[in-house]
Design a protein around this motif. Sequence first.
Motif, PDB file in Angstrom:
ATOM      1  N   MET A   1       0.847  -1.197   0.000  1.00  0.00           N
ATOM      2  CA  MET A   1       0.000   0.000   0.000  1.00  0.00           C
ATOM      3  C   MET A   1       0.877   1.239   0.000  1.00  0.00           C
ATOM      4  O   MET A   1       1.755   1.386   0.849  1.00  0.00           O
ATOM      5  N   ASN A   2       0.663   2.118  -0.942  1.00  0.00           N
ATOM      6  CA  ASN A   2       1.442   3.353  -1.028  1.00  0.00           C
ATOM      7  C   ASN A   2       0.921   4.385  -0.042  1.00  0.00           C
ATOM      8  O   ASN A   2      -0.300   4.573   0.117  1.00  0.00           O
ATOM      9  N   ILE A   3       1.833   5.077   0.631  1.00  0.00           N
ATOM     10  CA  ILE A   3       1.455   6.124   1.574  1.00  0.00           C
ATOM     11  C   ILE A   3       1.252   7.421   0.811  1.00  0.00           C
ATOM     12  O   ILE A   3       2.104   7.797   0.002  1.00  0.00           O
ATOM     13  N   PRO A   4       0.123   8.132   1.007  1.00  0.00           N
ATOM     14  CA  PRO A   4      -0.074   9.419   0.326  1.00  0.00           C
ATOM     15  C   PRO A   4       1.096  10.358   0.602  1.00  0.00           C
ATOM     16  O   PRO A   4       1.668  10.368   1.695  1.00  0.00           O
ATOM     17  N   VAL A   5       1.457  11.150  -0.438  1.00  0.00           N
ATOM     18  CA  VAL A   5       2.620  12.025  -0.318  1.00  0.00           C
ATOM     19  C   VAL A   5       2.480  12.969   0.863  1.00  0.00           C
ATOM     20  O   VAL A   5       3.428  13.165   1.640  1.00  0.00           O
ATOM     21  N   ASP A   6       1.310  13.575   1.051  1.00  0.00           N
ATOM     22  CA  ASP A   6       1.124  14.524   2.155  1.00  0.00           C
ATOM     23  C   ASP A   6       1.364  13.856   3.503  1.00  0.00           C
ATOM     24  O   ASP A   6       1.988  14.442   4.397  1.00  0.00           O
ATOM     25  N   ALA A   7       0.880  12.625   3.652  1.00  0.00           N
ATOM     26  CA  ALA A   7       1.067  11.913   4.921  1.00  0.00           C
ATOM     27  C   ALA A   7       2.535  11.577   5.129  1.00  0.00           C
ATOM     28  O   ALA A   7       3.054  11.665   6.247  1.00  0.00           O
ATOM     29  N   ARG A   8       3.214  11.211   4.054  1.00  0.00           N
ATOM     30  CA  ARG A   8       4.628  10.878   4.178  1.00  0.00           C
ATOM     31  C   ARG A   8       5.447  12.111   4.525  1.00  0.00           C
ATOM     32  O   ARG A   8       6.367  12.049   5.341  1.00  0.00           O
ATOM     33  N   VAL A   9       5.118  13.252   3.908  1.00  0.00           N
ATOM     34  CA  VAL A   9       5.825  14.495   4.211  1.00  0.00           C
ATOM     35  C   VAL A   9       5.628  14.868   5.672  1.00  0.00           C
ATOM     36  O   VAL A   9       6.583  15.247   6.370  1.00  0.00           O
ATOM     37  N   PHE A  10       4.400  14.747   6.159  1.00  0.00           N
ATOM     38  CA  PHE A  10       4.131  15.078   7.564  1.00  0.00           C
ATOM     39  C   PHE A  10       4.921  14.164   8.495  1.00  0.00           C
ATOM     40  O   PHE A  10       5.520  14.623   9.481  1.00  0.00           O
ATOM     41  N   ALA A  11       4.948  12.860   8.176  1.00  0.00           N
ATOM     42  CA  ALA A  11       5.677  11.909   9.016  1.00  0.00           C
ATOM     43  C   ALA A  11       7.172  12.199   9.005  1.00  0.00           C
ATOM     44  O   ALA A  11       7.838  12.144  10.049  1.00  0.00           O
ATOM     45  N   LEU A  12       7.721  12.522   7.824  1.00  0.00           N
ATOM     46  CA  LEU A  12       9.144  12.834   7.739  1.00  0.00           C
ATOM     47  C   LEU A  12       9.477  14.121   8.468  1.00  0.00           C
ATOM     48  O   LEU A  12      10.521  14.218   9.125  1.00  0.00           O
ATOM     49  N   ARG A  13       8.606  15.120   8.353  1.00  0.00           N
ATOM     50  CA  ARG A  13       8.848  16.381   9.064  1.00  0.00           C
ATOM     51  C   ARG A  13       8.901  16.139  10.568  1.00  0.00           C
ATOM     52  O   ARG A  13       9.783  16.650  11.258  1.00  0.00           O
ATOM     53  N   THR A  14       7.962  15.344  11.060  1.00  0.00           N
ATOM     54  CA  THR A  14       7.922  15.030  12.489  1.00  0.00           C
ATOM     55  C   THR A  14       9.175  14.269  12.912  1.00  0.00           C
ATOM     56  O   THR A  14       9.793  14.575  13.937  1.00  0.00           O
ATOM     57  N   ALA A  15       9.562  13.261  12.102  1.00  0.00           N
ATOM     58  CA  ALA A  15      10.740  12.461  12.431  1.00  0.00           C
ATOM     59  C   ALA A  15      12.012  13.295  12.353  1.00  0.00           C
ATOM     60  O   ALA A  15      12.913  13.142  13.186  1.00  0.00           O
ATOM     61  N   PHE A  16      12.090  14.177  11.360  1.00  0.00           N
ATOM     62  CA  PHE A  16      13.273  15.026  11.207  1.00  0.00           C
ATOM     63  C   PHE A  16      13.455  15.931  12.419  1.00  0.00           C
ATOM     64  O   PHE A  16      14.551  16.009  12.994  1.00  0.00           O
ATOM     65  N   LEU A  17      12.396  16.601  12.824  1.00  0.00           N
ATOM     66  CA  LEU A  17      12.483  17.481  13.991  1.00  0.00           C
ATOM     67  C   LEU A  17      12.847  16.698  15.243  1.00  0.00           C
ATOM     68  O   LEU A  17      13.659  17.150  16.054  1.00  0.00           O
ATOM     69  N   ALA A  18      12.263  15.511  15.384  1.00  0.00           N
ATOM     70  CA  ALA A  18      12.528  14.709  16.587  1.00  0.00           C
ATOM     71  C   ALA A  18      13.982  14.274  16.665  1.00  0.00           C
ATOM     72  O   ALA A  18      14.612  14.348  17.723  1.00  0.00           O
ATOM     73  N   VAL A  19      14.530  13.813  15.529  1.00  0.00           N
ATOM     74  CA  VAL A  19      15.908  13.315  15.568  1.00  0.00           C
ATOM     75  C   VAL A  19      16.891  14.456  15.776  1.00  0.00           C
ATOM     76  O   VAL A  19      17.892  14.308  16.502  1.00  0.00           O
ATOM     77  N   ARG A  20      16.620  15.610  15.185  1.00  0.00           N
ATOM     78  CA  ARG A  20      17.526  16.745  15.366  1.00  0.00           C
ATOM     79  C   ARG A  20      17.493  17.246  16.813  1.00  0.00           C
ATOM     80  O   ARG A  20      18.523  17.584  17.399  1.00  0.00           O
ATOM     81  N   GLN A  21      16.317  17.265  17.398  1.00  0.00           N
ATOM     82  CA  GLN A  21      16.195  17.716  18.788  1.00  0.00           C
ATOM     83  C   GLN A  21      16.843  16.721  19.743  1.00  0.00           C
ATOM     84  O   GLN A  21      17.482  17.108  20.729  1.00  0.00           O
ATOM     85  N   ARG A  22      16.692  15.419  19.443  1.00  0.00           N
ATOM     86  CA  ARG A  22      17.281  14.422  20.344  1.00  0.00           C
ATOM     87  C   ARG A  22      18.802  14.478  20.310  1.00  0.00           C
ATOM     88  O   ARG A  22      19.465  14.316  21.348  1.00  0.00           O
TER      89      ARG A  22
END
Length: 428
Positions: A1-22
């Motif tokens: 199942m392909n993840i919608p682009v908008d959902a993937r962008v949101f997930a990556l943005r969240t993960a990016f901020l989390a890893v940089r902050q950690r």
Amino acid sequence: MNIPVDARVFALRTAFLAVRQRTEALVSGLSAEDCMVQSMPDASPVKWHLAHVTWFFETFVLEAAVPGFQPFDRQFRMLFNSYYVGVGERMPRPERGMLSRPTLSQVMVYRETVDKQILALLESPICEPRWLELIELGIQHEEQHQELILTDLKHHFWSNPLHPAYRPSPPEPLERVLAPLRYFDYPGGLVDIGYSGRDFAFDNETPTHRVWLQPYSLASRLVSNAEYLEFIRDGGYQRPELWLSDGWEQRCRENWQAPLYCRPTASSKVWEIFTLAGTRTLAPTEPVCHISYYEADAYARWAGARLPTEAEWEHAAGMVWRGGDCDGHFLEGDRLHPAAATGESELPQQMFGETWQWTSSAYLPYPGFHPAPGAVGEYNGKFMINQMVLRGGSCTTPLNHIRPSYRNFFMPGARWQFSGIRLARDIR
């Protein structure tokens, strides 16, 4: 199942901020001097790690994705390149500790600047799926360096005669009753090895392929400090018949007498261990840690056993994984020190977390493996020689990296990582 682009962008943005902050939370409280130390060629300064993971996003994502992109500082392209020959010139690894400039504060500004540019790219219509894949790789790459920040910092602080602590108080043993060591039998046969899911995995975990396993037994837990001390007391470090030739030469050359960070007190009745929280008494029930492949192999011979192959380990770990048993200690738990196995279990304990587990397998490509084109393809493939595979993660590994197929690799003489021993046996 392909993840919608908008959902993937949101997930990556969240993960990016989390890893940089950690990452920045891990270095919070360290001085600029702490972040510049390089205690040995294999361990990089904390400041270099902070800049290098940022360099990765700038070089492999922003430079390629943003038309007319202007780097933060053109000199950083060389200073913080690790081993990507395709990118260009590199600062020699043993000389990273010479980089008093740029300052730590400049590196933090560099991080902040690139963060804003990555977030802007994620919100831009030019953000194609290939850039999303590289951002995800960059997130995973930074998580690997979070672990390296801690392992390298531990060596830096241990090398200081003051033995400063990264954390204010040493972690105490969680339990004092060690689970008995027993063996689980596996019938072997034709098994699938490698990652076959839909989430992220590194290229060296693929492709899935079949491996024939002879029947084997796997130890129910990691080897403890008490068990390893018996090996030491029985002259394990003075018996060349237990050691591989290269391992014996390195043991003699570097005068190994015990695991890294461990030493007997003046009375020789009690042992001490240096932890990220400072020096404390060695807990007999905790897993032995910070040993090389050579030491692990020698111990296994002494114990009348052997190290598992990576295929045996993954086969057994997959059963534990499906059973939902992933209750080890990882980076997020903030203990940062391996804990003992306690109680009884119907499956092997400590398969994930606590210490990396040496296998007897050389780090080689799986059948059908092909590195990605371009410089980013140097990420894993170029190291598939002269290294040994470790599995399972450690107490400093981010939980996101824990899965049965994850392959770590180091030179067989490496000791500064959180590496330990799980035994295996043949079934005859």
